[in-house]
Design an enzyme around this catalytic site. Sequence first.
Site, PDB file in Angstrom:
ATOM      1  N   THR B  13      37.715  35.927  38.670  1.00  0.00           N
ATOM      2  CA  THR B  13      36.723  35.063  38.080  1.00  0.00           C
ATOM      3  C   THR B  13      37.070  33.971  37.896  1.00  0.00           C
ATOM      4  O   THR B  13      36.498  32.790  37.977  1.00  0.00           O
ATOM      5  CB  THR B  13      35.962  35.732  37.022  1.00  0.00           C
ATOM      6  OG1 THR B  13      35.602  37.207  37.538  1.00  0.00           O
ATOM      7  CG2 THR B  13      34.430  35.416  36.477  1.00  0.00           C
ATOM      8  N   ALA B  43      48.715  32.986  43.731  1.00  0.00           N
ATOM      9  CA  ALA B  43      48.942  34.627  43.815  1.00  0.00           C
ATOM     10  C   ALA B  43      47.816  35.586  43.869  1.00  0.00           C
ATOM     11  O   ALA B  43      47.210  35.013  42.743  1.00  0.00           O
ATOM     12  CB  ALA B  43      50.225  34.982  42.948  1.00  0.00           C
ATOM     13  N   ARG B  45      45.767  39.327  44.858  1.00  0.00           N
ATOM     14  CA  ARG B  45      46.076  40.753  45.207  1.00  0.00           C
ATOM     15  C   ARG B  45      45.725  40.834  46.528  1.00  0.00           C
ATOM     16  O   ARG B  45      46.514  41.714  47.463  1.00  0.00           O
ATOM     17  CB  ARG B  45      45.408  41.899  44.329  1.00  0.00           C
ATOM     18  CG  ARG B  45      46.327  42.505  43.560  1.00  0.00           C
ATOM     19  CD  ARG B  45      45.629  43.496  42.587  1.00  0.00           C
ATOM     20  NE  ARG B  45      45.176  42.927  41.291  1.00  0.00           N
ATOM     21  CZ  ARG B  45      44.424  43.682  40.514  1.00  0.00           C
ATOM     22  NH1 ARG B  45      44.288  44.593  40.506  1.00  0.00           N
ATOM     23  NH2 ARG B  45      43.944  42.683  39.378  1.00  0.00           N
ATOM     24  N   ILE B 136      34.506  27.248  24.412  1.00  0.00           N
ATOM     25  CA  ILE B 136      34.546  26.330  23.151  1.00  0.00           C
ATOM     26  C   ILE B 136      36.100  25.841  22.702  1.00  0.00           C
ATOM     27  O   ILE B 136      36.859  26.758  22.549  1.00  0.00           O
ATOM     28  CB  ILE B 136      34.077  27.120  21.947  1.00  0.00           C
ATOM     29  CG1 ILE B 136      32.605  27.982  22.252  1.00  0.00           C
ATOM     30  CG2 ILE B 136      33.849  26.500  20.767  1.00  0.00           C
ATOM     31  CD1 ILE B 136      32.498  29.041  21.267  1.00  0.00           C
ATOM     32  N   GLY B 187      26.540  42.872  34.054  1.00  0.00           N
ATOM     33  CA  GLY B 187      27.911  42.377  34.416  1.00  0.00           C
ATOM     34  C   GLY B 187      28.486  41.805  33.250  1.00  0.00           C
ATOM     35  O   GLY B 187      29.820  40.978  33.144  1.00  0.00           O
ATOM     36  N   GLU B 190      32.285  45.945  31.096  1.00  0.00           N
ATOM     37  CA  GLU B 190      32.968  46.605  32.060  1.00  0.00           C
ATOM     38  C   GLU B 190      32.414  48.039  32.260  1.00  0.00           C
ATOM     39  O   GLU B 190      31.789  48.630  31.257  1.00  0.00           O
ATOM     40  CB  GLU B 190      34.595  46.661  31.575  1.00  0.00           C
ATOM     41  CG  GLU B 190      35.248  45.436  31.584  1.00  0.00           C
ATOM     42  CD  GLU B 190      35.345  44.566  32.737  1.00  0.00           C
ATOM     43  OE1 GLU B 190      35.724  45.248  33.707  1.00  0.00           O
ATOM     44  OE2 GLU B 190      35.366  43.210  32.620  1.00  0.00           O
ATOM     45  N   ASP B 201      39.488  43.478  22.012  1.00  0.00           N
ATOM     46  CA  ASP B 201      39.417  42.068  22.311  1.00  0.00           C
ATOM     47  C   ASP B 201      39.268  41.251  21.251  1.00  0.00           C
ATOM     48  O   ASP B 201      39.952  40.205  21.098  1.00  0.00           O
ATOM     49  CB  ASP B 201      38.275  41.987  23.429  1.00  0.00           C
ATOM     50  CG  ASP B 201      38.182  40.489  23.895  1.00  0.00           C
ATOM     51  OD1 ASP B 201      39.115  40.076  24.803  1.00  0.00           O
ATOM     52  OD2 ASP B 201      37.169  39.934  23.688  1.00  0.00           O
ATOM     53  N   LYS B 205      41.812  38.076  19.678  1.00  0.00           N
ATOM     54  CA  LYS B 205      41.259  36.888  19.356  1.00  0.00           C
ATOM     55  C   LYS B 205      41.577  36.513  17.930  1.00  0.00           C
ATOM     56  O   LYS B 205      41.903  35.084  17.598  1.00  0.00           O
ATOM     57  CB  LYS B 205      40.111  36.493  19.780  1.00  0.00           C
ATOM     58  CG  LYS B 205      39.737  36.472  21.257  1.00  0.00           C
ATOM     59  CD  LYS B 205      38.315  36.810  21.600  1.00  0.00           C
ATOM     60  CE  LYS B 205      38.225  36.666  23.253  1.00  0.00           C
ATOM     61  NZ  LYS B 205      37.025  37.321  23.686  1.00  0.00           N
ATOM     62  N   GLY B 302      33.291  33.902  30.907  1.00  0.00           N
ATOM     63  CA  GLY B 302      32.643  33.418  32.233  1.00  0.00           C
ATOM     64  C   GLY B 302      33.492  32.597  33.104  1.00  0.00           C
ATOM     65  O   GLY B 302      34.144  32.065  32.404  1.00  0.00           O
TER      66      GLY B 302
END
Lengths: 436, 436
Positions: B13, B43, B45, B136, B187, B190, B201, B205, B302
Amino acid sequence: MEPVKIGLLGLGTVGSGTVNVLSRNAGEIARRAGRGIQICWAATRDLYKDRSCKIENIRLTTNPREVVINPQVEVVVELMGGVDLAYHLVLEAITQGKHVVTANKALIALHGNEIFAAAQKAGVMVAFEAAVGGGIPIIKALREGLAGNRIEWVAGIVNGTNNFILTEMQDKGCSFAEALLDAQQRGYAEANPAFDIEGIDAAHKMTILASIAFGIPLQFEQVYTEGICTITREDIDYADQLGYRIKHMGIARRGEIGIEVRVHPTLIPYRRLIANVDGVMNGIVVKGDAVGSTLYYGPGAGSEPTASAVIADLIEVVRALTSDPENRVPHLAFQPDALVEIPILSMEEAKTAYYLRMQAIDRPGVLAEITYILGEQGISIEAVLQKEPAFGESYVPIIMLTQPVLERNMNQAICRIEALESIEGKIVRIRLETLD
Amino acid sequence: MEPVKIGLLGLGTVGSGTVNVLSRNAGEIARRAGRGIQICWAATRDLYKDRSCKIENIRLTTNPREVVINPQVEVVVELMGGVDLAYHLVLEAITQGKHVVTANKALIALHGNEIFAAAQKAGVMVAFEAAVGGGIPIIKALREGLAGNRIEWVAGIVNGTNNFILTEMQDKGCSFAEALLDAQQRGYAEANPAFDIEGIDAAHKMTILASIAFGIPLQFEQVYTEGICTITREDIDYADQLGYRIKHMGIARRGEIGIEVRVHPTLIPYRRLIANVDGVMNGIVVKGDAVGSTLYYGPGAGSEPTASAVIADLIEVVRALTSDPENRVPHLAFQPDALVEIPILSMEEAKTAYYLRMQAIDRPGVLAEITYILGEQGISIEAVLQKEPAFGESYVPIIMLTQPVLERNMNQAICRIEALESIEGKIVRIRLETLD
């Protein structure tokens, strides 16, 4: 390593704040910059005035030129304000090979092109983060943080005085005159507030933001500027009923045939985050093609918030002191030879939606007359609010929101509607932005 | 001048977004950077997969090491995600003298200390703006734009998935499970959402933000982490009635005896701008001693928003390619030898206000029992909301807001209150921040 020696021009509100913060945070600042930063000389109008900062280790003079030509000064920090004298001093500093940090938006907006050309020639940096948005690092965000984007528009509340006045009118239901008086009593507005309330200060800032957003030379004289003096409680209330706030905004937008740069009161949907930037705070929304919308919010003025931006610039300049000019961020975000002359459009060519308020005779058919004219000018109506006439009045207020339209067409429509026999007096018009 | 040659690891993405934006904005990017930037190798997959980006001018390989050791590659952009392989590839790139741009927050949070040490030794840059807050430019704001400040705290909504779920629960009145399903269908989450909803996550951060805010090494394992799975509609409603929103926030605060870094659901007054950061958007408030509070808002994830940050880093790296390391901004905001080991406090030592909800028998004297215990633990009550029992129920919900208190004291108080015969079941507690 020896601390870097700074010469300061101006020991007023921002100058004192800079001295205080530099001294209070000296340890952390040196940990960041890798070197100490020391104000060694300062020029001030009155040597013996009581100050809100400690000046024991600073040599004072009333002659700013003395600071600028002092061979030991490596960076000149210009916080005196005004344009002409500041311009000559900054140019002289540059000629002497000194780097410059300034908070002077008028100076940059009016003389930035010459100043940056001179700086490039001399291989020195001129930093001006404090010129827009006070403590908000908006120059850095726009010039570096969003550098991957094609910027579509920038829309900002960049004058805290005006935002305070409009917020007071909204929250306390007071008139423009009352809110202005309140702002003056709190020290948010000058005794002569023209510079703020007529929008000139905001226009200086938008000149700078437009230039670094689109890679065009600074062109203050092309900015359309309107202040907030004509905003009434009535319009704030009607806007509220329709789901909008009235803010004094600067807008720089890339259109199909050129760039719009304009400063004026603006209706914005109250659900937008920036519609809730209240009081003396500033907020700027930047729309980039990749990132979408981002918003930056914070105090747009004041002693230490502005000092925060000045010192960030100082740290950056100190870090880059021994760097090659090509390793530095270009003054106007784009390489000097890569600025382009995209025309700034006249206001007649700008495209915005509108809020219109008019007084109409209370009889059938009047709305049809008005909408017929709007239709002929190619103007679509988004919403209409028609009020009952007040007791004993024969006129009723009609409020309309339109779709975006060329200002030229709106001017013609307004002329024709005002000429209708059923319409009393002038039409009030305020531009409207959805900020999509 | 020749364009700078980039090797890309990962064409998912964010990788595709980066290819697309770099190509679409090539002209403006070269005008900014002074040189073109060209992705020459990538590179991936699967070589033959359909992609949302044009790859005609990119040589593809399934072996990322090939890209990293290619002598023509000047900058490696790591967008493959995951930790172990990414770590080895990034270290190898550094050893080869290549600069690195990465969006990988887990990598930086877990291995940043070693990576930056290796980069310093090799004299290369490792840029990671995309690791926090997506598009941001918060790393830049905190590391450079606010460098004059002593940072007091950072509080952020840094996980868009969790913010979307909580916003849906608030706006649509749905349950956590329903909102999660909606997020998955769109979406935003996950299939295995644990990483987001358990707060890991966000903890990655906050590890990064705390480090650059306070000049301390990265210490992920010290971050207190709590997810959003236990948040109910009921609590969102009660919070609403009391004038608060529940957001999943990361907070890094400098206290008297150490630093708090914690991630958990948090009540915040709805009048705060950040309480209105809704849906998948991110927002971060930074409080500095000089500037006061500033807020940064935008899309936190995104394809193209993240690409925006990756490309900003690329432009910066390209500009600084020939610069001396000491002219560059230090990776963790402070010079590497100036990081300090301020302890990160255990959660027991953290100080916050609380929202408490409990089920009490509906009889006189119960509130007195509860407030007596709170008083003994030194906890002041800010507000109490006591509801009527539902029809046929003998227990009533009691909701309390407290003043800030040490978590240790609150733990003890909760134990004692839960032991009361008049209290049914467990007490729900959610921390509360006024963000003053």
